[in-house]
Design a protein around this motif. Structure first.
Motif, PDB file in Angstrom:
ATOM      1  N   THR A 105       0.820  -1.213   0.000  1.00 10.25           N
ATOM      2  CA  THR A 105       0.000   0.000   0.000  1.00 10.25           C
ATOM      3  C   THR A 105       0.854   1.263   0.000  1.00 10.25           C
ATOM      4  N   PRO A 106       0.421   2.289  -0.754  1.00 12.00           N
ATOM      5  CA  PRO A 106       1.065   3.601  -0.651  1.00 12.00           C
ATOM      6  C   PRO A 106       0.397   4.469   0.408  1.00 12.00           C
ATOM      7  N   PHE A 107      -0.691   3.976   1.033  1.00 10.26           N
ATOM      8  CA  PHE A 107      -1.433   4.737   2.026  1.00 10.26           C
ATOM      9  C   PHE A 107      -0.754   4.663   3.392  1.00 10.26           C
ATOM     10  N   TYR A 108      -0.452   5.835   3.948  1.00 14.03           N
ATOM     11  CA  TYR A 108       0.136   5.882   5.291  1.00 14.03           C
ATOM     12  C   TYR A 108      -0.979   5.646   6.311  1.00 14.03           C
ATOM     13  N   ALA A 109      -0.803   4.679   7.172  1.00 12.13           N
ATOM     14  CA  ALA A 109      -1.801   4.385   8.205  1.00 12.13           C
ATOM     15  C   ALA A 109      -1.576   5.278   9.413  1.00 12.13           C
ATOM     16  N   GLU A 110      -2.654   5.747  10.009  1.00 13.04           N
ATOM     17  CA  GLU A 110      -2.557   6.641  11.157  1.00 13.04           C
ATOM     18  C   GLU A 110      -1.592   6.090  12.194  1.00 13.04           C
ATOM     19  N   SER A 111      -0.596   6.891  12.536  1.00 13.90           N
ATOM     20  CA  SER A 111       0.429   6.435  13.470  1.00 13.90           C
ATOM     21  C   SER A 111       1.268   7.609  13.933  1.00 13.90           C
ATOM     22  N   GLY A 112       1.751   7.545  15.155  1.00 13.14           N
ATOM     23  CA  GLY A 112       2.670   8.558  15.663  1.00 13.14           C
ATOM     24  C   GLY A 112       2.116   9.964  15.638  1.00 13.14           C
ATOM     25  N   GLY A 113       0.798  10.111  15.712  1.00 15.05           N
ATOM     26  CA  GLY A 113       0.179  11.428  15.695  1.00 15.05           C
ATOM     27  C   GLY A 113      -0.237  11.896  14.318  1.00 15.05           C
ATOM     28  N   GLN A 114       0.281  11.261  13.247  1.00 16.12           N
ATOM     29  CA  GLN A 114      -0.080  11.664  11.890  1.00 16.12           C
ATOM     30  C   GLN A 114      -1.319  10.906  11.444  1.00 16.12           C
ATOM     31  N   VAL A 115      -2.303  11.624  10.903  1.00 16.70           N
ATOM     32  CA  VAL A 115      -3.531  10.986  10.433  1.00 16.70           C
ATOM     33  C   VAL A 115      -3.236  10.143   9.204  1.00 16.70           C
ATOM     34  N   GLY A 116      -4.115   9.181   8.941  1.00 18.48           N
ATOM     35  CA  GLY A 116      -3.942   8.319   7.786  1.00 18.48           C
ATOM     36  C   GLY A 116      -4.275   9.021   6.480  1.00 18.48           C
ATOM     37  N   ASP A 117      -3.729   8.479   5.399  1.00 20.57           N
ATOM     38  CA  ASP A 117      -3.985   9.044   4.070  1.00 20.57           C
ATOM     39  C   ASP A 117      -5.414   8.778   3.613  1.00 20.57           C
ATOM     40  N   ARG A 118      -5.857   9.611   2.663  1.00 22.88           N
ATOM     41  CA  ARG A 118      -7.111   9.399   1.957  1.00 22.88           C
ATOM     42  C   ARG A 118      -6.810   9.278   0.474  1.00 22.88           C
ATOM     43  N   GLY A 119      -7.754   8.743  -0.303  1.00 25.29           N
ATOM     44  CA  GLY A 119      -7.519   8.627  -1.733  1.00 25.29           C
ATOM     45  C   GLY A 119      -8.551   7.731  -2.390  1.00 25.29           C
ATOM     46  N   ARG A 120      -8.107   6.890  -3.347  1.00 21.43           N
ATOM     47  CA  ARG A 120      -9.029   6.027  -4.072  1.00 21.43           C
ATOM     48  C   ARG A 120      -8.316   4.784  -4.555  1.00 21.43           C
ATOM     49  N   VAL A 121      -9.093   3.730  -4.800  1.00 23.34           N
ATOM     50  CA  VAL A 121      -8.582   2.524  -5.438  1.00 23.34           C
ATOM     51  C   VAL A 121      -9.503   2.215  -6.611  1.00 23.34           C
ATOM     52  N   SER A 122      -8.944   1.683  -7.688  1.00 22.77           N
ATOM     53  CA  SER A 122      -9.763   1.376  -8.861  1.00 22.77           C
ATOM     54  C   SER A 122      -9.161   0.212  -9.620  1.00 22.77           C
ATOM     55  N   GLY A 123     -10.048  -0.562 -10.251  1.00 23.05           N
ATOM     56  CA  GLY A 123      -9.604  -1.707 -11.037  1.00 23.05           C
ATOM     57  C   GLY A 123     -10.774  -2.597 -11.382  1.00 23.05           C
ATOM     58  N   GLY A 124     -10.689  -3.296 -12.529  1.00 26.11           N
ATOM     59  CA  GLY A 124     -11.760  -4.192 -12.929  1.00 26.11           C
ATOM     60  C   GLY A 124     -13.090  -3.494 -13.115  1.00 26.11           C
ATOM     61  N   GLY A 125     -13.040  -2.213 -13.507  1.00 27.30           N
ATOM     62  CA  GLY A 125     -14.276  -1.474 -13.716  1.00 27.30           C
ATOM     63  C   GLY A 125     -14.904  -0.935 -12.450  1.00 27.30           C
ATOM     64  N   ALA A 126     -14.229  -1.083 -11.320  1.00 30.10           N
ATOM     65  CA  ALA A 126     -14.755  -0.611 -10.036  1.00 30.10           C
ATOM     66  C   ALA A 126     -13.877   0.497  -9.464  1.00 30.10           C
ATOM     67  N   THR A 127     -14.497   1.370  -8.670  1.00 30.67           N
ATOM     68  CA  THR A 127     -13.782   2.453  -8.002  1.00 30.67           C
ATOM     69  C   THR A 127     -14.313   2.599  -6.581  1.00 30.67           C
ATOM     70  N   ALA A 128     -13.410   2.818  -5.623  1.00 30.38           N
ATOM     71  CA  ALA A 128     -13.805   3.054  -4.228  1.00 30.38           C
ATOM     72  C   ALA A 128     -13.022   4.237  -3.691  1.00 30.38           C
ATOM     73  N   ILE A 129     -13.671   5.008  -2.834  1.00 32.02           N
ATOM     74  CA  ILE A 129     -13.043   6.144  -2.178  1.00 32.02           C
ATOM     75  C   ILE A 129     -12.535   5.700  -0.816  1.00 32.02           C
ATOM     76  N   VAL A 130     -11.253   5.912  -0.579  1.00 29.14           N
ATOM     77  CA  VAL A 130     -10.635   5.563   0.705  1.00 29.14           C
ATOM     78  C   VAL A 130     -10.684   6.785   1.616  1.00 29.14           C
ATOM     79  N   THR A 131     -11.350   6.654   2.757  1.00 32.60           N
ATOM     80  CA  THR A 131     -11.502   7.767   3.695  1.00 32.60           C
ATOM     81  C   THR A 131     -10.580   7.673   4.899  1.00 32.60           C
ATOM     82  N   GLU A 132      -9.950   6.521   5.095  1.00 33.67           N
ATOM     83  CA  GLU A 132      -9.099   6.344   6.276  1.00 33.67           C
ATOM     84  C   GLU A 132      -8.181   5.148   6.063  1.00 33.67           C
ATOM     85  N   ALA A 133      -6.969   5.258   6.572  1.00 37.15           N
ATOM     86  CA  ALA A 133      -6.048   4.125   6.612  1.00 37.15           C
ATOM     87  C   ALA A 133      -5.544   4.000   8.043  1.00 37.15           C
ATOM     88  N   ARG A 134      -5.605   2.789   8.594  1.00 33.10           N
ATOM     89  CA  ARG A 134      -5.194   2.597   9.990  1.00 33.10           C
ATOM     90  C   ARG A 134      -4.576   1.219  10.169  1.00 33.10           C
TER      91      ARG A 134
END
Length: 509
Positions: free
Chosen positions: A123-152
């Motif tokens: 994963t390129p998403f930084y998970a919440e740790s050490g006081g820094q909040v997790g990344d947000r973004g999106r994943v897509s593939g196979g005709g599907a798309t999802a919005i990532v709101t949190e990584a932990r």
């Protein structure tokens, strides 16, 4: 590779703040030297007090009960062995969906409109740790798309991504493209490096007893808790802000490297007191003067932070202080908003922006004096300072105008006060108002020279009476009005200059 994974995992469990003096560029060197000279002799005593506080905080942290980890996360971690993080050098990665979790159980797919958690092979998403909040973004593939709101990370090394499918269906085992929101990542990185510079500046200004006691790093905003036993003075806060911004302007490179933890202990690198570290740790080095053990994401050079602005300093516990600040675009927007506000205030008070504080203070003092005068004179108006009111006269289409509110003065007191102000004014218009018993009162007086030019006190109050919800009239030299809307008195007084200017234009062609 295993050593690198261990280093990343260890460092991300504990973001620490450190600073060390090194070769410095001219602007910040002056700031640092001045700060060291200004530091009080109490630093040694304060440092002794700070150590037990830090130890107590660390002990309390260890004693806190750990949250129960759901079995589904333990099962996935045992099967996959963790999630390698690829986000230090890239904000996107081609990867595979290793697991999907919904309602506490593994599922094979996440259809459109549904929300769940994704575990990726890497994963390129930084998970919440050490006081820094997790990344947000999106994943897509196979005709599907999802919005990532949190990584932990529910377990060390395992990263889960809270996501909602907005198109198609995501399936376990499918190849996807994972993309971090570049702007929020950049804003977070500015604040994380800004936090390192903040601790560096605090140690220069307050002393080396300063230790991190907690932090929050999010896009555009940071919060930093530190050990110190007294409130910072306005000058100390200003010096810290000056040093951080001087370091930003120097634009020193921000580098990262790994080393054995035991070696890091022998160098001038400060780790969080009581924190557990692995055998290998990651160091974030800003220009050689700030070196900290840190697993977070950072800018490539200090100048990318742009601007650093302290919002405030406060107490959060005995011996622990807190600074909240903005970085980057958020700091610029605040500076711009404040500049616009100063411009608007200076326009309202008809003064230069540089003089607006003195102008507001003068009005505050005058308002206080008038309130005291009104309280001492129940009739109102008996103790007014006519000369002071005349000194505040303003131009209204070529005529001098004194417009003022006299608290709860009665109509007869307004007329008496108006006579005194008119005599002190010599030539011009006097408009006085008051409120009381649910009503607003107005008295207007026009000197003979302006009456001769066609200005009429009766016509003026008749128009202004409409604003206060009443009526009025009188002679060209003096007229009065009353209304049922005392809350509109200020509006009526503010409307007088424009009304008089228009009246003079009309009568003089």
């Amino acid at each position: 590779m295993a050593a690198a994974k261990s280093a990343v995992s260890s460092a991300r469990r504990a973001v620490s703040k450190a600073s060390a003096p090194a070769k410095q560029a001219a602007p910040a060197k002056k700031a640092a030297t001045a700060a060291k000279k200004a530091a009080p002799a109490r630093k040694a005593a304060t440092a002794k007090k700070a150590a037990p506080a830090a130890k107590k905080a660390a002990t309390a942290k260890k004693a806190a009960p750990a949250k129960a980890v759901a079995a589904v996360y333990r099962d996935i971690a045992a099967r996959l062995g963790g999630t390698p993080f690829s986000g230090y050098g890239a904000e996107a990665a081609d990867t595979t969906i290793a697991a999907i979790i919904k309602d506490g159980a593994e599922v094979s797919a996440l259809p459109e409109g549904e929300e769940g958690e994704l575990v990726l092979e890497t994963t390129p998403f930084y998970a919440e740790s050490g006081g820094q909040v997790g990344d947000r973004g999106r994943v897509s593939g196979g005709g599907a798309t999802a919005i990532v709101t949190e990584a932990r990370s529910p377990l060390p090394g395992l990263v889960v991504h809270r996501a909602k499918t907005v198109a198609g269906t995501l399936r376990r085992g499918e190849r996807i493209r994972a993309e971090v929101d570049a702007e929020t990542r950049a804003e977070t990185a500015r604040c994380h490096t800004g936090t390192h510079l903040l601790q560096h500046a605090l140690r220069l200004v307050l002393g080396e007893h300063v230790k991190q006691a907690g932090s929050l790093v999010e896009p555009g905003r940071l919060r930093f808790d530190f050990t110190h036993f007294t409130a910072m003075s306005p000058r100390e806060i200003e010096r810290v802000e000056e040093i951080v911004n001087a370091r930003i302007r120097e634009n020193a490179p921000v580098g990262t490297y790994e080393m054995p933890f035991e070696e890091a202990r022998t160098r001038d690198i400060i780790a969080i007191f009581g924190e557990k570290y692995g055998d290998s740790v990651r160091v974030v080095d800003v220009g050689g003067y700030s070196r900290e053990l840190c697993g977070g994401t950072h800018v490539r050079a200090a100048g990318e932070i742009g601007l650093f602005t302290i919002l405030g300093e406060s107490s959060v516990a005995a011996g622990v202080r807190r600074i909240e600040a903005l970085c980057g675009n958020a700091a610029w927007r605040l500076a711009r908003r404040r500049a616009v506000q100063v411009q608007e205030i200076s326009r309202l008070f008809r003064t230069d922006p540089e003089d607006v504080v003195e102008r507001v203070e003068a009005l505050r003092v005058e308002a206080k004096r008038l309130r005291k005068s009104a309280a001492a004179d129940p009739g109102g108006g008996g103790e007014i300072d006519a000369e002071a009111l005349v000194a505040r006269a303003r131009d209204a289409g070529g005529a001098r105008l004194v417009a003022a509110e006299l608290g709860g003065a009665r109509v007869d007191a307004l007329r008496a006060a108006g006579d005194r102000v008119r005599r002190a004014l010599g030539r011009g218009v006097v408009l006085l108002g008051s409120t009381g018993d649910g009503r607003a009162n107005l008295v207007c007086m026009v000197t003979e020279d302006l009456v001769g030019r066609g200005l009429n006190a009766g016509a003026i109050v008749k128009e202004l009476a409409k604003i206060i919800g009443g009526s009025g009239g009188g002679r060209p030299q003096m007229a009065q009005a009353g209304g049922r809307s005392p809350e509109k008195l200020g509006e009526a007084l503010a409307s007088a200059p424009g009304l008089i200017e228009r009246s003079l234009k009309q009568v003089n062609g």
